[in-house]
Every structure is written in C-alpha cells, then in structure tokens.
Design a protein around this motif. Structure first.
Motif, PDB file in Angstrom:
ATOM      1  N   GLN A 107       0.821  -1.205   0.000  1.00  0.00           N
ATOM      2  CA  GLN A 107       0.000   0.000   0.000  1.00  0.00           C
ATOM      3  C   GLN A 107       0.855   1.255   0.000  1.00  0.00           C
ATOM      4  O   GLN A 107       0.529   2.245  -0.656  1.00  0.00           O
ATOM      5  CB  GLN A 107      -0.911   0.004   1.218  1.00  0.00           C
ATOM      6  N   ASN A 108       1.977   1.220   0.705  1.00  0.00           N
ATOM      7  CA  ASN A 108       2.806   2.413   0.840  1.00  0.00           C
ATOM      8  C   ASN A 108       3.879   2.542  -0.226  1.00  0.00           C
ATOM      9  O   ASN A 108       4.296   3.648  -0.558  1.00  0.00           O
ATOM     10  CB  ASN A 108       3.465   2.429   2.227  1.00  0.00           C
TER      11      ASN A 108
ATOM     12  N   TYR B 128      -7.208   0.886  -4.436  1.00  0.00           N
ATOM     13  CA  TYR B 128      -7.508   0.138  -3.218  1.00  0.00           C
ATOM     14  C   TYR B 128      -6.690   0.669  -2.061  1.00  0.00           C
ATOM     15  O   TYR B 128      -5.471   0.826  -2.163  1.00  0.00           O
ATOM     16  CB  TYR B 128      -7.209  -1.349  -3.407  1.00  0.00           C
ATOM     17  N   ARG B 129      -7.350   0.990  -0.972  1.00  0.00           N
ATOM     18  CA  ARG B 129      -6.679   1.406   0.259  1.00  0.00           C
ATOM     19  C   ARG B 129      -7.341   0.671   1.421  1.00  0.00           C
ATOM     20  O   ARG B 129      -8.567   0.628   1.521  1.00  0.00           O
ATOM     21  CB  ARG B 129      -6.818   2.913   0.511  1.00  0.00           C
ATOM     22  N   THR B 130      -6.523   0.110   2.280  1.00  0.00           N
ATOM     23  CA  THR B 130      -7.081  -0.545   3.453  1.00  0.00           C
ATOM     24  C   THR B 130      -7.156   0.439   4.610  1.00  0.00           C
ATOM     25  O   THR B 130      -6.287   1.289   4.765  1.00  0.00           O
ATOM     26  CB  THR B 130      -6.226  -1.759   3.877  1.00  0.00           C
TER      27      THR B 130
ATOM     28  N   LEU C 268      -1.118  -3.616  -5.398  1.00  0.00           N
ATOM     29  CA  LEU C 268      -2.552  -3.568  -5.157  1.00  0.00           C
ATOM     30  C   LEU C 268      -3.245  -2.928  -6.349  1.00  0.00           C
ATOM     31  O   LEU C 268      -2.679  -2.040  -6.996  1.00  0.00           O
ATOM     32  CB  LEU C 268      -2.847  -2.768  -3.889  1.00  0.00           C
TER      33      LEU C 268
END
Length: 309
Positions: A14-15, A65-67, A61
């Motif tokens: 994600q990062n 999309y971000r959790t 990802l």
C-alpha cells in the motif's frame, strides 16, 4: 505471527506500490516461497492483488484500493506519538503537517489505542537540545530540508573553524541528522561525502540540477561511521589519574573501594584535559602525563596565591 506478517505485507504494498517477491522476502525476512504463500492467502481473503512476471513485474494492489487497517499494536501507537518531536517538525517547516497527521492517526485508531496515544502525549515530552546555552539559530534549515527532499544540488556559503573561514561549495544534500539539538547536513561533493553544521551555513542557493544518491549509501550507516571516526580523532591520548569516590562518581569510573581509585582516562588534548580535570577540584590527582600534571600544579599555585589572606 503469520497474521502480523500478512498485515505488514499488505501495508508494504500500500505504501510502496509495486514490489517483487524478492523485495518482499527481504523486508519480511522470510523466503520467497513464503511470500508466494502469503500473497495467495491475501488473494483468497479478497484483497485485490495483481501480480506480473518478467523484469518489470512484481506484486501491487489494484489501483485505488486502500485498506483502513493500520496494523498498529498498543506499543506501536505509543511509539508513533512518542517519536514525534513538535519542535523538530516546526524547524523543518512541518509543524502544521505534524499536528494534522497526529489528528488523522488518532482518528483512525481504535478507542483503546487512542487512549494509549493520548496518555503518551500527556505524560512524556521529548526536548532534544542541551541545558546550557540557547538553541542554535538555523535560518536556512527549511531550505536545506527542501533540497534534501527534492534531491536538488545547492551551493553553500559556509563558515568553518580553519582558514579560510568562509568557503563556497556546490554539494548534493543526501540527508539531515539531528544530534543533541544540533542539525547536520550530510552531502556529497567533489571531495567526497562531508558533514556540515546547518547553523554554520551563511547562505544557500538552490540549483535546478537533480542528483541520484550513490548506490549503497545509507544515512544511518554513514552517521555511525562518522561518529566512530570522530571519537577516534577526539581521544588521541590518555591520562593516569587518582580519584576520590566522589571524583570516580563524577567521572563515571567504578571506584575500587572507599579510598582513592587509580584509572586511565582518554583525553582529547592537554589543553582540554586541563580544563576538564580542574572541574573535579581536589577529587582528582593527575599522575601522568607530566605536562598535564605540571599545568594543573601551576594553576593550583596561581589560585592559592590569588586567594591568600
């Protein structure tokens, strides 16, 4: 243990965006085979992962999309707030950004972790500068930091202790270090990598030219090596001394008993050792070197004469 690793893998993607299986394995300290299994487990759990083979391949990802999962434990949440130095962020021109980031982090935390974070700010305060003397003025710190972030070369007009006292150098600013309340710039130039005190920068002129950090350069590794070299250059000799129990305590020497303790102490120079040992007064006796013992004795005689009567 595996659940924690899956969370870490997800946050890495994600990062950082696309990462190869080898890169993920190195970060997680596991085998590539384990990464394949973990990626499969995330995919089975409904995480939209995309994998591509080849030289430019890797895992990422699906765009957008971000959790909302932070993956923070109580200790990690405390550490995040404890590590944030408001004064340091303000010096770098990031004071408002730090405040906003902390508000966002606090809002994203579960109630029990939010309480831990608030307790950290209520009960702990980090104040980096030393006690004596005003904090150094660093008017060019924000400009230096901007150049570090942008990876752009700069021209520095710098004041140093030896002649010529003012110099001008074109450098590549690799990173900033805050040590004991003082800022240092680590920068590359024609003569290699050098360290500059930011408060001694008289003028900074940003340039348009960008640079690339040399392969293998690590700011933490460089700084640790610089400190080790500094200490080696600093203590060039040693003194043989006798200390009272109080003198041993003040000098950080383990006393041999209730009487005098003999110890060898590293010294920078005769002049520096003369000033430092005088602070101990009658709690120290210099045995060697003879030059230092004679200097202390001469100072003692001068003081005795001055205070007679």
């Amino acid at each position: 243990m595996r659940a924690s690793r899956l969370v870490t893998l997800l946050l890495l993607l994600q990062n950082r965006g696309r990462m190869t299986a080898r890169q993920l394995a190195d970060e997680l300290e596991v085998s590539v085979r384990t990464v394949y299994r973990d990626v499969g487990a995330l995919g089975a759990a409904g995480i939209p992962l995309y994998g591509a083979a080849g030289h430019a391949g890797g895992y990422r990802l699906v765009d957008g999309y971000r959790t909302r999962l932070t993956g923070l434990t109580a200790d990690e949440a405390q550490a995040a707030f404890l590590a944030a130095l408001p004064g340091t962020a303000a010096e770098l021109g990031l004071g408002d950004a730090l405040t906003t980031a902390q508000l966002k982090l606090r809002a994203a935390l579960p109630a029990e972790l939010r309480e831990h974070a608030e307790q950290i700010q209520e009960r702990f305060l980090l104040d980096a500068p030393g006690w004596y003397g005003d904090a150094d003025r660093v008017p060019h710190l924000a400009a230096v930091a901007a150049a570090v972030w942008a990876r752009r070369e700069v021209v520095l007009r710098y004041r140093r202790w030896r002649a010529p006292e003012e110099i001008e150098r074109r450098v590549e600013p690799y990173g900033l270090v805050l040590k004991a309340g003082r800022w240092y710039l680590v920068a590359g130039g024609p003569s290699g990598i050098r360290t500059y005190r930011v408060d001694q920068i008289l003028e900074i002129r940003p340039l348009e030219e960008e640079f690339v950090i040399p392969d293998g350069f690590d700011l933490t590794g460089y700084w640790n090596g610089y400190l080790a070299g500094f200490r080696a250059r600093l203590y060039t000799s040693e003194a043989l001394v006798r200390l009272t129990p109080e003198g041993s305590r003040r000098l950080g020497v383990t006393p041999a008993g209730d009487g005098w303790t003999e110890a060898r102490v590293p010294i920078e120079s005769i002049d520096h050792a003369h000033r430092e040992f005088l602070r101990l007064g009658a709690d120290v006796e210099i045995l060697a070197p003879a030059e230092l013992r004679n200097r202390i004795a001469e100072t003692a005689r001068t003081l005795a004469t001055r205070y007679e009567g």
